[in-house]
Design an enzyme around this catalytic site. Structure first.
Site, PDB file in Angstrom:
ATOM      1  N   TYR A  62       0.817  -1.214   0.000  1.00 31.70           N
ATOM      2  CA  TYR A  62       0.000   0.000   0.000  1.00 31.70           C
ATOM      3  C   TYR A  62       0.853   1.267   0.000  1.00 31.70           C
ATOM      4  O   TYR A  62       0.374   2.349   0.293  1.00 31.70           O
ATOM      5  CB  TYR A  62      -0.957   0.008   1.199  1.00 31.70           C
ATOM      6  CG  TYR A  62      -1.942  -1.146   1.244  1.00 31.70           C
ATOM      7  CD1 TYR A  62      -2.029  -2.087   0.223  1.00 31.70           C
ATOM      8  CD2 TYR A  62      -2.800  -1.297   2.325  1.00 31.70           C
ATOM      9  CE1 TYR A  62      -2.922  -3.146   0.283  1.00 31.70           C
ATOM     10  CE2 TYR A  62      -3.706  -2.352   2.394  1.00 31.70           C
ATOM     11  CZ  TYR A  62      -3.756  -3.272   1.369  1.00 31.70           C
ATOM     12  OH  TYR A  62      -4.650  -4.311   1.437  1.00 31.70           O
ATOM     13  N   ASP A  98      -9.619  -8.693   9.334  1.00 26.26           N
ATOM     14  CA  ASP A  98     -11.016  -9.004   8.998  1.00 26.26           C
ATOM     15  C   ASP A  98     -11.333 -10.472   9.276  1.00 26.26           C
ATOM     16  O   ASP A  98     -12.419 -10.805   9.752  1.00 26.26           O
ATOM     17  CB  ASP A  98     -11.305  -8.683   7.525  1.00 26.26           C
ATOM     18  CG  ASP A  98     -11.576  -7.189   7.301  1.00 26.26           C
ATOM     19  OD1 ASP A  98     -11.124  -6.374   8.132  1.00 26.26           O
ATOM     20  OD2 ASP A  98     -12.234  -6.848   6.308  1.00 26.26           O
ATOM     21  N   ASP A 111      -1.103 -17.635   5.248  1.00 31.16           N
ATOM     22  CA  ASP A 111      -2.298 -18.362   4.788  1.00 31.16           C
ATOM     23  C   ASP A 111      -2.757 -19.371   5.840  1.00 31.16           C
ATOM     24  O   ASP A 111      -3.931 -19.425   6.206  1.00 31.16           O
ATOM     25  CB  ASP A 111      -2.059 -19.004   3.410  1.00 31.16           C
ATOM     26  CG  ASP A 111      -0.696 -19.664   3.275  1.00 31.16           C
ATOM     27  OD1 ASP A 111       0.108 -19.626   4.241  1.00 31.16           O
ATOM     28  OD2 ASP A 111      -0.417 -20.226   2.201  1.00 31.16           O
ATOM     29  N   LYS A 147       5.062 -14.567   4.694  1.00 31.48           N
ATOM     30  CA  LYS A 147       5.112 -15.527   3.593  1.00 31.48           C
ATOM     31  C   LYS A 147       6.593 -15.672   3.194  1.00 31.48           C
ATOM     32  O   LYS A 147       6.956 -15.540   2.017  1.00 31.48           O
ATOM     33  CB  LYS A 147       4.239 -15.002   2.446  1.00 31.48           C
ATOM     34  CG  LYS A 147       3.860 -16.030   1.422  1.00 31.48           C
ATOM     35  CD  LYS A 147       2.835 -17.033   1.903  1.00 31.48           C
ATOM     36  CE  LYS A 147       2.631 -18.094   0.832  1.00 31.48           C
ATOM     37  NZ  LYS A 147       1.797 -19.228   1.283  1.00 31.48           N
ATOM     38  N   ASP A 189      -4.413  -6.204   6.827  1.00 33.11           N
ATOM     39  CA  ASP A 189      -5.745  -5.813   6.360  1.00 33.11           C
ATOM     40  C   ASP A 189      -6.631  -7.061   6.300  1.00 33.11           C
ATOM     41  O   ASP A 189      -7.766  -7.076   6.791  1.00 33.11           O
ATOM     42  CB  ASP A 189      -5.590  -5.170   4.967  1.00 33.11           C
ATOM     43  CG  ASP A 189      -6.844  -4.440   4.516  1.00 33.11           C
ATOM     44  OD1 ASP A 189      -7.795  -4.332   5.310  1.00 33.11           O
ATOM     45  OD2 ASP A 189      -6.855  -3.977   3.361  1.00 33.11           O
TER      46      ASP A 189
HETATM   47 MG    MG Z   1     -10.304  -3.882   5.465  1.00 33.83          MG
END
Ligand code: MG
Ligand code: NAI
Length: 321
Positions: A115, A218, A190, A159, A214
């Site tokens: 980002y 969630d 993962d 990762k 991010d």
């Molecule tokens: Mg989000």
């Protein structure tokens, strides 16, 4: 004098932030609250979403209580959230997930990774660079270690089996944890996403770079029964901003039914961060009391309005004195 900038923003931000600001007013009546208007609605009215004078108020306050801002439907104005993050140097996003067997905190690096905005689209090829620097990794790892020191342990999600940038991130973060004497383990991101769902009790503080954070935050939020409950803190070296994880929820905005709990818990995180642990605890207990009585907004299957729920929390706060 402690000064709190209060940004409602757009949509349900305008409904839930006043509830959280009222709770702050009850708990710390001597604190000055400075309203700042930003976001899409202001942009539509004035052509500006956020200007230097707003940033000055935000920078001169001790903390920011923030609702949410809507992104422009066709990208007509640049992201206010990203602009704020940069202008205030908010390099860490902290999301506690408490409930449903989880009592963990996701610590997300918030300034670089995918980002960082280093991307280009060509005719037949697009490329986004994933930038990981030593300075930013050390900084976020130190913060994660400080949080983990008061808790149980640190897990680093990565990762590193595939990405060189992640081997770099992991090596630096592990080094910081070793230097700070914090018990640390690590996991592939993962597998970690699945394991956080299956065995949330195994995890305490989880450190991840920007995009993994991010996604993971969630995923972990699954344990908590909805976006209306989740608070977050954005921390920088000099500035801090506390906001619900959710956005402006245009689908329910204006109906007075948004759940103000995430905003209230964000206010509790703000109190805690400014050193008033007692007031933070009182606020969280007041929320629990109201929930225990069965009062619920529609997102949790109840019929209470935002204001009914908020008034019940304020009454519980005032009753306890
Ligand atoms: Mg989000
Ligand atoms: P959202 O979080 O606003 O809504 C997702 C779903 O959850 C909706 O169905 C909404 O009604 C529900 N929901 C969210 N918070 C709730 C609450 N407190 N009580 C009851 N229900 C709640 O995410 P969405 O729809 O992806 O984004 C809407 C807008 O918000 C977009 O313009 C987006 O860019 C912006 N946004 C802003 C954020 C920020 O300011 N930090 C963060 C996330 C999204």
């Amino acid at each position: 004098m402690t000064r709190i900038a209060v940004v409602e923003g757009d949509g349900i931000g305008r409904e839930v932030v006043p509830v959280a600001a009222a709770a702050l007013q009850v708990l710390r009546p001597e604190w000055e609250q400075l309203p700042v208007e930003l976001g899409l609605e202001r942009w539509r009215r004035t052509g500006t979403a956020l200007d230097e004078a707003d940033l000055e108020v935000l920078r001169s306050s001790d903390a920011v209580l923030f609702g949410a801002v809507s992104s422009a439907p066709n990208g007509e104005y640049p992201s206010v959230v990203l602009a704020l993050r940069r202008a205030l140097g908010l390099y860490a996003n902290i999301r506690p997930v408490l409930g449903g067997g989880a009592d963990l905190v996701v610590v997300r690096e918030n300034s670089e990774g995918l980002y960082a905005g280093r991307e280009r689209i060509e005719a037949d090829r697009a490329c986004t660079e994933r930038v990981i620097t030593r300075a930013a990794t050390e900084r976020i790892a130190r913060l994660a270690c400080r949080l983990a020191a008061g808790r149980r342990h640190l897990t680093i999600g990565h990762k590193a089996n595939v990405l060189a940038a992640d081997r770099f991130f992991l090596g630096i973060a592990r080094g910081v944890a070793a230097a700070e004497g914090v018990p640390v383990d690590d996991a592939f991101i993962d597998a970690l996403c699945l394991d956080v769902l299956r065995r949330p009790g195994r995890y305490d503080v989880i450190l991840v770079e920007n995009m993994f954070g991010d996604i993971l935050s969630d995923v972990a939020a699954f344990h908590v029964g909805g976006l209306g409950l989740l608070p977050s803190a954005n921390l920088g070296e000099r500035h801090t901003l506390f906001e619900p994880v959710h956005g402006s929820a245009p689908d329910i905005a204006g109906r007075g039914i948004a759940n103000p709990t995430a905003a209230l818990r964000s206010a509790a995180m703000l109190l805690d961060h400014l050193g008033d642990t007692g007031a933070a605890e009182r606020l969280n207990i007041a929320i629990e009391e109201v929930m225990a009585r069965g009062l619920r907004t529609p997102d949790l299957g109840g019929t209470a309005s935002t204001l009914e729920f908020g008034d019940a929390v304020l009454a519980a706060l005032e009753k306890r004195g």
